[in-house]
Design a protein around this motif. Structure first.
Motif, PDB file in Angstrom:
ATOM      1  N   ILE A   1      19.931  -1.553 -47.899  1.00  0.00           N
ATOM      2  CA  ILE A   1      20.405  -0.716 -46.798  1.00  0.00           C
ATOM      3  C   ILE A   1      19.290   0.286 -46.537  1.00  0.00           C
ATOM      4  O   ILE A   1      18.987   1.132 -47.374  1.00  0.00           O
ATOM      5  CB  ILE A   1      21.717   0.000 -47.138  1.00  0.00           C
ATOM      6  CG1 ILE A   1      22.825  -1.021 -47.410  1.00  0.00           C
ATOM      7  CG2 ILE A   1      22.121   0.929 -45.997  1.00  0.00           C
ATOM      8  CD1 ILE A   1      24.124  -0.397 -47.888  1.00  0.00           C
TER       9      ILE A   1
ATOM     10  N   VAL B   1      17.339   3.370 -44.782  1.00  0.00           N
ATOM     11  CA  VAL B   1      17.591   4.645 -44.106  1.00  0.00           C
ATOM     12  C   VAL B   1      16.245   5.354 -43.961  1.00  0.00           C
ATOM     13  O   VAL B   1      15.822   6.086 -44.855  1.00  0.00           O
ATOM     14  CB  VAL B   1      18.574   5.520 -44.897  1.00  0.00           C
ATOM     15  CG1 VAL B   1      18.935   6.777 -44.098  1.00  0.00           C
ATOM     16  CG2 VAL B   1      19.829   4.739 -45.276  1.00  0.00           C
TER      17      VAL B   1
ATOM     18  N   GLU C   1      12.676  -0.607 -41.558  1.00  0.00           N
ATOM     19  CA  GLU C   1      14.108  -0.872 -41.630  1.00  0.00           C
ATOM     20  C   GLU C   1      14.497  -2.175 -40.930  1.00  0.00           C
ATOM     21  O   GLU C   1      15.620  -2.651 -41.096  1.00  0.00           O
ATOM     22  CB  GLU C   1      14.892   0.302 -41.025  1.00  0.00           C
ATOM     23  CG  GLU C   1      14.714   0.507 -39.536  1.00  0.00           C
ATOM     24  CD  GLU C   1      13.525   1.365 -39.170  1.00  0.00           C
ATOM     25  OE1 GLU C   1      13.456   1.819 -38.005  1.00  0.00           O
ATOM     26  OE2 GLU C   1      12.654   1.592 -40.050  1.00  0.00           O
ATOM     27  N   VAL C   2      13.575  -2.757 -40.147  1.00  0.00           N
ATOM     28  CA  VAL C   2      13.865  -4.019 -39.472  1.00  0.00           C
ATOM     29  C   VAL C   2      12.776  -5.063 -39.737  1.00  0.00           C
ATOM     30  O   VAL C   2      12.585  -5.992 -38.964  1.00  0.00           O
ATOM     31  CB  VAL C   2      14.049  -3.830 -37.950  1.00  0.00           C
ATOM     32  CG1 VAL C   2      15.365  -3.127 -37.657  1.00  0.00           C
ATOM     33  CG2 VAL C   2      12.881  -3.057 -37.340  1.00  0.00           C
TER      34      VAL C   2
ATOM     35  N   TYR D   1      14.535  -8.652 -45.678  1.00  0.00           N
ATOM     36  CA  TYR D   1      15.056  -7.981 -44.492  1.00  0.00           C
ATOM     37  C   TYR D   1      16.275  -7.155 -44.896  1.00  0.00           C
ATOM     38  O   TYR D   1      17.170  -7.660 -45.573  1.00  0.00           O
ATOM     39  CB  TYR D   1      15.477  -8.995 -43.434  1.00  0.00           C
ATOM     40  CG  TYR D   1      14.366  -9.493 -42.551  1.00  0.00           C
ATOM     41  CD1 TYR D   1      13.809  -8.677 -41.571  1.00  0.00           C
ATOM     42  CD2 TYR D   1      13.869 -10.781 -42.686  1.00  0.00           C
ATOM     43  CE1 TYR D   1      12.793  -9.128 -40.747  1.00  0.00           C
ATOM     44  CE2 TYR D   1      12.845 -11.250 -41.867  1.00  0.00           C
ATOM     45  CZ  TYR D   1      12.315 -10.420 -40.903  1.00  0.00           C
ATOM     46  OH  TYR D   1      11.299 -10.868 -40.096  1.00  0.00           O
ATOM     47  N   PRO D   2      16.344  -5.893 -44.506  1.00  0.00           N
ATOM     48  CA  PRO D   2      17.537  -5.094 -44.821  1.00  0.00           C
ATOM     49  C   PRO D   2      18.798  -5.713 -44.215  1.00  0.00           C
ATOM     50  O   PRO D   2      18.766  -6.279 -43.118  1.00  0.00           O
ATOM     51  CB  PRO D   2      17.236  -3.732 -44.198  1.00  0.00           C
ATOM     52  CG  PRO D   2      15.744  -3.664 -44.163  1.00  0.00           C
ATOM     53  CD  PRO D   2      15.296  -5.061 -43.877  1.00  0.00           C
ATOM     54  N   THR D   3      19.890  -5.604 -44.946  1.00  0.00           N
ATOM     55  CA  THR D   3      21.167  -6.081 -44.408  1.00  0.00           C
ATOM     56  C   THR D   3      21.735  -5.091 -43.408  1.00  0.00           C
ATOM     57  O   THR D   3      22.453  -5.469 -42.483  1.00  0.00           O
ATOM     58  CB  THR D   3      22.187  -6.301 -45.538  1.00  0.00           C
ATOM     59  OG1 THR D   3      22.370  -5.058 -46.245  1.00  0.00           O
ATOM     60  CG2 THR D   3      21.688  -7.356 -46.523  1.00  0.00           C
ATOM     61  N   HIS D   4      21.404  -3.802 -43.581  1.00  0.00           N
ATOM     62  CA  HIS D   4      21.843  -2.751 -42.664  1.00  0.00           C
ATOM     63  C   HIS D   4      20.709  -1.739 -42.501  1.00  0.00           C
ATOM     64  O   HIS D   4      19.938  -1.501 -43.431  1.00  0.00           O
ATOM     65  CB  HIS D   4      23.081  -2.015 -43.183  1.00  0.00           C
ATOM     66  CG  HIS D   4      24.296  -2.874 -43.319  1.00  0.00           C
ATOM     67  ND1 HIS D   4      24.503  -3.713 -44.400  1.00  0.00           N
ATOM     68  CD2 HIS D   4      25.377  -3.033 -42.509  1.00  0.00           C
ATOM     69  CE1 HIS D   4      25.642  -4.348 -44.247  1.00  0.00           C
ATOM     70  NE2 HIS D   4      26.204  -3.948 -43.112  1.00  0.00           N
ATOM     71  N   ALA D   5      20.622  -1.151 -41.322  1.00  0.00           N
ATOM     72  CA  ALA D   5      19.682  -0.060 -41.065  1.00  0.00           C
ATOM     73  C   ALA D   5      20.460   1.108 -40.477  1.00  0.00           C
ATOM     74  O   ALA D   5      21.203   0.939 -39.510  1.00  0.00           O
ATOM     75  CB  ALA D   5      18.580  -0.502 -40.109  1.00  0.00           C
ATOM     76  N   VAL D   6      20.288   2.276 -41.068  1.00  0.00           N
ATOM     77  CA  VAL D   6      20.956   3.487 -40.608  1.00  0.00           C
ATOM     78  C   VAL D   6      19.871   4.442 -40.106  1.00  0.00           C
ATOM     79  O   VAL D   6      19.050   4.935 -40.890  1.00  0.00           O
ATOM     80  CB  VAL D   6      21.763   4.150 -41.735  1.00  0.00           C
ATOM     81  CG1 VAL D   6      22.438   5.419 -41.224  1.00  0.00           C
ATOM     82  CG2 VAL D   6      22.785   3.175 -42.303  1.00  0.00           C
TER      83      VAL D   6
END
Length: 276
Positions: free
Chosen positions: A31, A33, A42-43, A66-71
C-alpha cells in the motif's frame, strides 16, 4: 525492497548483482503512500538501490511489486522544503517528457504525460514560492501521479540514463540530475514527428526550438542551471557521458537520433563553472 525481501535482504542483493534467483524473491502486498510529489513509485513496479561505495545504481523491476493500493494525500507533503519540492517536481517533469521521446510511447502514456507536464510547468514555480499552499500541493501530487502512470507504460529514457553517473560521481540530487538536460534533449527531438512531436506541441506550443529556450528559463526561475559546468562536469566528460548513456538500457528507449543529440550537446552553451 522490503516487499521483495520478505525479511531476507541478501536474496534481493544477490538478484540485483547477478539477475539470478528471481523465484526466491518475496511479493508482500504494497500500500503506497507517497510523501513527495515526484517519483510516481506508487503506480510503478520499480525500486532503486544506489551503491555509492562501488559507484553503481540498481533497479529492481518485478510485476509483483506494483502496489495494490495508492493513497495520495497532499497534506503529507506540506512540510517539504523548497529544494526537495523543486527536485522531486522536476523528477516528475522528467518522467513525463521521457515517456514522450520514447520508443515505447503510446496514446495512453502520451495523454498522461501531456497532462502531467502542462500542470507541472504551471504549478511548480508557484508552489516553490508558496510551500504551504494545499491546492498547489494537490495539483503537483496529481501531476506526479499522472507522470508515474505515463512512464509506468514506457520506462524512462536518455535523460535518466545520463543522470545516474552524474548523481554517483558528482552528488547531484536525482531530480536535478535527470532534468537539467531536458532542454538539450528537447532541441534534439525537434522534427521527430509522430506522437512524440504532437505531444510536445500540446505541452510547449508549435515552436519547439523556442520551447527549449523557454524550458531553460523555467528551470532558471526555479534556481536550476542547465549548464553541466554548474555541476562540475567538464565538456569532455559531458560528451562522454552522453555517448555512454545512449548505450544504457534507458538510453536505448530514446527514440531520437544519436547524431541530433550529439549536435545539440555540441552547440550547448557551456561557460565555466565559475560563471554558471
Amino acid at each position: 525492497m522490503f516487499a521483495a525481501a520478505g525479511g531476507d535482504f541478501a536474496t534481493v542483493k544477490t538478484y540485483l548483482e547477478t539477475q539470478q534467483g528471481a523465484e526466491r524473491l518475496a511479493a508482500i502486498p504494497i500500500i503506497a503512500v507517497p510523501t513527495t510529489a515526484g517519483t510516481g513509485s506508487e503506480v510503478t513496479c520499480w525500486g532503486t538501490v544506489w551503491d555509492e561505495a562501488n559507484g553503481k545504481k540498481y533497479s529492481l523491476a518485478r510485476p509483483s511489486l506494483y502496489p495494490t493500493h495508492a493513497v495520495i494525500d497532499p497534506r503529507l507533503m506540506l512540510g517539504k522544503p523548497q529544494l526537495l519540492t523543486v527536485s522531486t517536481g522536476l523528477d516528475a517533469l522528467s518522467h513525463a517528457l521521457e515517456s514522450i521521446w520514447n520508443v515505447n510511447n503510446n496514446p495512453v502514456s502520451a495523454n498522461h504525460a501531456v497532462a502531467a507536464a502542462r500542470s507541472i510547468l504551471e504549478v511548480l514555480p508557484k508552489l516553490a514560492n508558496d510551500l504551504g499552499n494545499l491546492e498547489l500541493r494537490s495539483r503537483m501530487a496529481q501531476a506526479a501521479l499522472f507522470a508515474g502512470l505515463a512512464f509506468s507504460n514506457t520506462k524512462t529514457a536518455i535523460a535518466h540514463s545520463l543522470s545516474y553517473p552524474i548523481t554517483l560521481r558528482h552528488g547531484v540530487q536525482h531530480g536535478i540530475a535527470c532534468s537539467f538536460s531536458l532542454p538539450m534533449v528537447l532541441r534534439s527531438v525537434k522534427g521527430a514527428g509522430g506522437l512524440c512531436e504532437d505531444s510536445l506541441r500540446q505541452i510547449f506550443g508549435a515552436d519547439l526550438a523556442r520551447a527549449a529556450d523557454d524550458l531553460e528559463d523555467f528551470m532558471a526561475r526555479l534556481g536550476i542551471s542547465c549548464n553541466p559546468a554548474a555541476y562540475r562536469i567538464e565538456r569532455a566528460e559531458w560528451h562522454a557521458l552522453i555517448a555512454d548513456s545512449l548505450e544504457g538500457e534507458r538510453g536505448r528507449n530514446f527514440l531520437g537520433s544519436k547524431e541530433r543529440l550529439i549536435e545539440a550537446a555540441q552547440t550547448q552553451r557551456m561557460p565555466s563553472a565559475a560563471n554558471a
